[in-house]
Design a protein around this motif. Structure first.
Motif, PDB file in Angstrom:
ATOM      1  N   GLU A  85     -13.456 -18.076  -5.544  1.00 12.78           N
ATOM      2  CA  GLU A  85     -14.082 -19.209  -4.869  1.00 12.78           C
ATOM      3  C   GLU A  85     -13.867 -20.505  -5.645  1.00 12.78           C
ATOM      4  OE1 GLU A  85     -15.531 -15.483  -3.491  1.00 12.78           O
ATOM      5  OE2 GLU A  85     -15.598 -16.289  -5.549  1.00 12.78           O
ATOM      6  N   ARG A  86     -13.950 -20.416  -6.964  1.00 10.84           N
ATOM      7  CA  ARG A  86     -13.720 -21.601  -7.784  1.00 10.84           C
ATOM      8  C   ARG A  86     -12.259 -22.048  -7.702  1.00 10.84           C
ATOM      9  NH1 ARG A  86     -14.943 -26.455  -9.409  1.00 10.84           N
ATOM     10  NH2 ARG A  86     -14.336 -26.937 -11.573  1.00 10.84           N
ATOM     11  N   VAL A  87     -11.358 -21.099  -7.663  1.00 12.46           N
ATOM     12  CA  VAL A  87      -9.942 -21.442  -7.515  1.00 12.46           C
ATOM     13  C   VAL A  87      -9.731 -22.223  -6.220  1.00 12.46           C
ATOM     14  CG1 VAL A  87      -7.614 -20.511  -7.176  1.00 12.46           C
ATOM     15  CG2 VAL A  87      -9.133 -19.489  -8.885  1.00 12.46           C
ATOM     16  N   ALA A  88     -10.316 -21.737  -5.136  1.00 13.96           N
ATOM     17  CA  ALA A  88     -10.182 -22.419  -3.849  1.00 13.96           C
ATOM     18  C   ALA A  88     -10.810 -23.807  -3.891  1.00 13.96           C
ATOM     19  CB  ALA A  88     -10.826 -21.580  -2.747  1.00 13.96           C
ATOM     20  N   GLU A  89     -11.948 -23.947  -4.571  1.00 14.24           N
ATOM     21  CA  GLU A  89     -12.608 -25.248  -4.695  1.00 14.24           C
ATOM     22  C   GLU A  89     -11.710 -26.247  -5.423  1.00 14.24           C
ATOM     23  OE1 GLU A  89     -16.197 -24.631  -6.806  1.00 14.24           O
ATOM     24  OE2 GLU A  89     -17.225 -23.592  -5.177  1.00 14.24           O
ATOM     25  N   LYS A  96      -3.548 -19.175 -11.195  1.00 16.25           N
ATOM     26  CA  LYS A  96      -4.674 -18.482 -11.838  1.00 16.25           C
ATOM     27  C   LYS A  96      -4.150 -17.408 -12.777  1.00 16.25           C
ATOM     28  CE  LYS A  96      -8.889 -17.192 -12.733  1.00 16.25           C
ATOM     29  NZ  LYS A  96      -8.546 -16.639 -14.056  1.00 16.25           N
ATOM     30  N   ALA A  97      -4.615 -17.460 -14.010  1.00 19.75           N
ATOM     31  CA  ALA A  97      -4.243 -16.453 -15.000  1.00 19.75           C
ATOM     32  C   ALA A  97      -5.114 -15.219 -14.841  1.00 19.75           C
ATOM     33  CB  ALA A  97      -4.395 -17.016 -16.408  1.00 19.75           C
ATOM     34  N   ASP A 101      -5.130  -8.732  -6.327  1.00 20.01           N
ATOM     35  CA  ASP A 101      -5.437  -8.841  -4.900  1.00 20.01           C
ATOM     36  C   ASP A 101      -6.590  -9.795  -4.644  1.00 20.01           C
ATOM     37  OD1 ASP A 101      -3.423  -7.071  -4.143  1.00 20.01           O
ATOM     38  OD2 ASP A 101      -4.718  -5.326  -4.375  1.00 20.01           O
ATOM     39  N   LEU A 102      -7.554  -9.840  -5.558  1.00 21.46           N
ATOM     40  CA  LEU A 102      -8.715 -10.709  -5.377  1.00 21.46           C
ATOM     41  C   LEU A 102      -8.322 -12.186  -5.379  1.00 21.46           C
ATOM     42  CD1 LEU A 102     -11.420  -9.016  -7.655  1.00 21.46           C
ATOM     43  CD2 LEU A 102     -11.260  -8.937  -5.159  1.00 21.46           C
ATOM     44  N   TYR A 103      -7.319 -12.518  -6.175  1.00 18.81           N
ATOM     45  CA  TYR A 103      -6.944 -13.929  -6.328  1.00 18.81           C
ATOM     46  C   TYR A 103      -5.734 -14.341  -5.506  1.00 18.81           C
ATOM     47  CZ  TYR A 103     -10.226 -14.458 -10.206  1.00 18.81           C
ATOM     48  OH  TYR A 103     -11.358 -14.537 -10.966  1.00 18.81           O
ATOM     49  N   SER A 104      -5.045 -13.388  -4.908  1.00 18.76           N
ATOM     50  CA  SER A 104      -3.790 -13.708  -4.229  1.00 18.76           C
ATOM     51  C   SER A 104      -3.952 -14.719  -3.101  1.00 18.76           C
ATOM     52  CB  SER A 104      -3.149 -12.429  -3.686  1.00 18.76           C
ATOM     53  OG  SER A 104      -2.659 -11.631  -4.737  1.00 18.76           O
ATOM     54  N   ALA A 160      -4.945  -5.322 -19.187  1.00 18.71           N
ATOM     55  CA  ALA A 160      -4.936  -4.382 -20.307  1.00 18.71           C
ATOM     56  C   ALA A 160      -4.635  -2.968 -19.829  1.00 18.71           C
ATOM     57  CB  ALA A 160      -6.267  -4.404 -21.053  1.00 18.71           C
ATOM     58  N   ASP A 161      -5.095  -2.646 -18.603  1.00 19.78           N
ATOM     59  CA  ASP A 161      -4.845  -1.320 -18.049  1.00 19.78           C
ATOM     60  C   ASP A 161      -4.731  -1.431 -16.531  1.00 19.78           C
ATOM     61  OD1 ASP A 161      -7.502  -1.417 -16.983  1.00 19.78           O
ATOM     62  OD2 ASP A 161      -8.260  -0.711 -18.918  1.00 19.78           O
ATOM     63  N   ALA A 162      -4.482  -0.296 -15.880  1.00 21.06           N
ATOM     64  CA  ALA A 162      -4.226  -0.291 -14.437  1.00 21.06           C
ATOM     65  C   ALA A 162      -5.403  -0.846 -13.637  1.00 21.06           C
ATOM     66  CB  ALA A 162      -3.888   1.122 -13.985  1.00 21.06           C
ATOM     67  N   GLU A 163      -6.619  -0.659 -14.105  1.00 24.09           N
ATOM     68  CA  GLU A 163      -7.786  -1.158 -13.372  1.00 24.09           C
ATOM     69  C   GLU A 163      -7.752  -2.676 -13.226  1.00 24.09           C
ATOM     70  OE1 GLU A 163     -11.372   0.198 -15.121  1.00 24.09           O
ATOM     71  OE2 GLU A 163     -11.025   2.319 -14.665  1.00 24.09           O
ATOM     72  N   ASP A 164      -7.168  -3.351 -14.209  1.00 26.37           N
ATOM     73  CA  ASP A 164      -7.130  -4.814 -14.159  1.00 26.37           C
ATOM     74  C   ASP A 164      -6.229  -5.336 -13.048  1.00 26.37           C
ATOM     75  OD1 ASP A 164      -8.857  -5.170 -16.384  1.00 26.37           O
ATOM     76  OD2 ASP A 164      -7.196  -4.784 -17.750  1.00 26.37           O
ATOM     77  N   LEU A 165      -5.321  -4.500 -12.559  1.00 28.63           N
ATOM     78  CA  LEU A 165      -4.408  -4.933 -11.510  1.00 28.63           C
ATOM     79  C   LEU A 165      -5.145  -5.258 -10.212  1.00 28.63           C
ATOM     80  CD1 LEU A 165      -1.471  -2.408 -12.022  1.00 28.63           C
ATOM     81  CD2 LEU A 165      -1.596  -4.778 -12.816  1.00 28.63           C
ATOM     82  N   THR A 166      -6.342  -4.733 -10.041  1.00 32.93           N
ATOM     83  CA  THR A 166      -7.106  -5.022  -8.827  1.00 32.93           C
ATOM     84  C   THR A 166      -7.452  -6.505  -8.725  1.00 32.93           C
ATOM     85  OG1 THR A 166      -9.220  -4.527  -9.910  1.00 32.93           O
ATOM     86  CG2 THR A 166      -8.092  -2.708  -8.811  1.00 32.93           C
ATOM     87  N   GLN A 167      -7.492  -7.195  -9.873  1.00 31.50           N
ATOM     88  CA  GLN A 167      -7.786  -8.626  -9.854  1.00 31.50           C
ATOM     89  C   GLN A 167      -6.703  -9.413  -9.125  1.00 31.50           C
ATOM     90  OE1 GLN A 167     -10.698 -10.105 -11.320  1.00 31.50           O
ATOM     91  NE2 GLN A 167     -11.215  -7.934 -11.206  1.00 31.50           N
TER      92      GLN A 167
END
Length: 218
Positions: free
Chosen positions: A92-96, A107-108, A121-124, A112-119
C-alpha cells in the motif's frame, strides 16, 4: 551471440563514479539517502551529481522507510527517474509513493529462503520493478549493500514474473556471470562489489563488472 544485461551501479558519491558507471555501460545509477550508509548523500550533493548523469542513464533514489516529508525534499531538489524503496514499506505504501510523486517505484525484497519468495507476488502489482536482494542479517545496520548473496538456486526457472526485476546482493565482477546464468536475471545491481573500501567506488571494478554482464549464448 552475446547479450548485454542492464546494470545499476548503486551508491555513487562523486562525478568520477558517475563517469565510470556511464562509460562502462550502466543503465542506472543509484543515489543513497540513508544516514547509516557509508554511501549516503545529502540532497544538494545528489542534485549536483544528477547534473553529471548523461542522458540514457536512469537516476534512482534509494530510501529506507522514508516519510512523505523526506521524499518531498528529495524529489523537489534532485531530478530523478525512479524511486527505490529499500525498507519495510507495505504494498500500500509503494502504491501511495508511486501516486504521490508520479515516478516509477522499485521495491527491494530481501530473500533468505523459499518462503521469502512469496513477497514477490505481494509487491508485483504495486511496484514498477522489483529488486531481489539478500535479506540482511538480524540487527544489521544496512538493509542492503552488505556484500551478502543469497542462494541463487531459489530463483532458477522463475522467469515467468510479469514485473521487471533486478538481481542484487553480493554480486562482484567475479560472480555476476554465474549469478545471471543461475537466475535468468536480465538486470543486475551492484554496490559494495565494485568498491575498494566501504563507499569508495573503484572504476576498474565497475568496468570489470559491466564487462562480465555480457553473457554469450550457447
Amino acid at each position: 551471440m552475446s547479450q548485454t544485461l542492464s546494470a545499476k551501479i548503486c551508491g555513487v558519491k562523486s562525478p568520477a563514479d558517475v563517469v565510470a558507471a556511464a562509460q562502462a555501460g550502466a543503465r542506472y545509477v543509484g543515489f543513497v539517502f540513508f544516514a547509516k550508509s557509508p554511501r549516503c548523500l545529502m540532497v544538494k550533493e545528489a542534485a549536483a551529481l544528477a547534473a553529471e548523469v548523461p542522458l540514457g542513464v536512469a537516476k534512482v533514489a534509494l530510501t529506507v522507510n522514508a516519510t512523505d516529508d523526506e521524499l518531498d525534499q528529495i524529489t523537489s531538489v534532485v531530478p530523478l527517474d525512479m524511486l527505490q524503496l529499500h525498507g519495510k514499506e507495505s504494498p500500500e505504501r509503494v502504491a501511495e509513493v508511486k501516486a504521490r510523486y508520479g515516478l516509477p517505484v522499485m521495491k527491494a525484497i530481501g530473500i533468505a529462503d523459499a518462503e521469502d519468495l512469496t513477497q514477490i507476488d505481494l509487491y508485483s502489482d504495486a511496484a514498477d520493478q522489483l529488486l531481489i536482494d539478500a535479506k540482511p542479517p538480524k540487527n544489521a545496520d544496512l538493509p542492503g549493500g552488505n556484500g551478502l548473496a543469497f542462494d541463487w538456486r531459489l530463483l532458477a526457472g522463475r522467469k515467468y514474473w510479469q514485473t521487471p526485476w533486478m538481481l542484487a546482493g553480493g554480486l562482484t565482477p567475479e560472480n555476476v556471470a554465474e549469478a545471471i546464468r543461475m537466475t535468468g536475471a536480465r538486470q543486475v545491481d551492484v554496490s559494495s562489489g565494485v568498491e575498494s573500501a566501504p563507499g569508495v567506488k573503484d572504476a576498474d571494478k565497475i568496468r570489470a563488472f559491466l564487462a562480465a554482464t555480457e553473457v554469450r549464448d550457447a
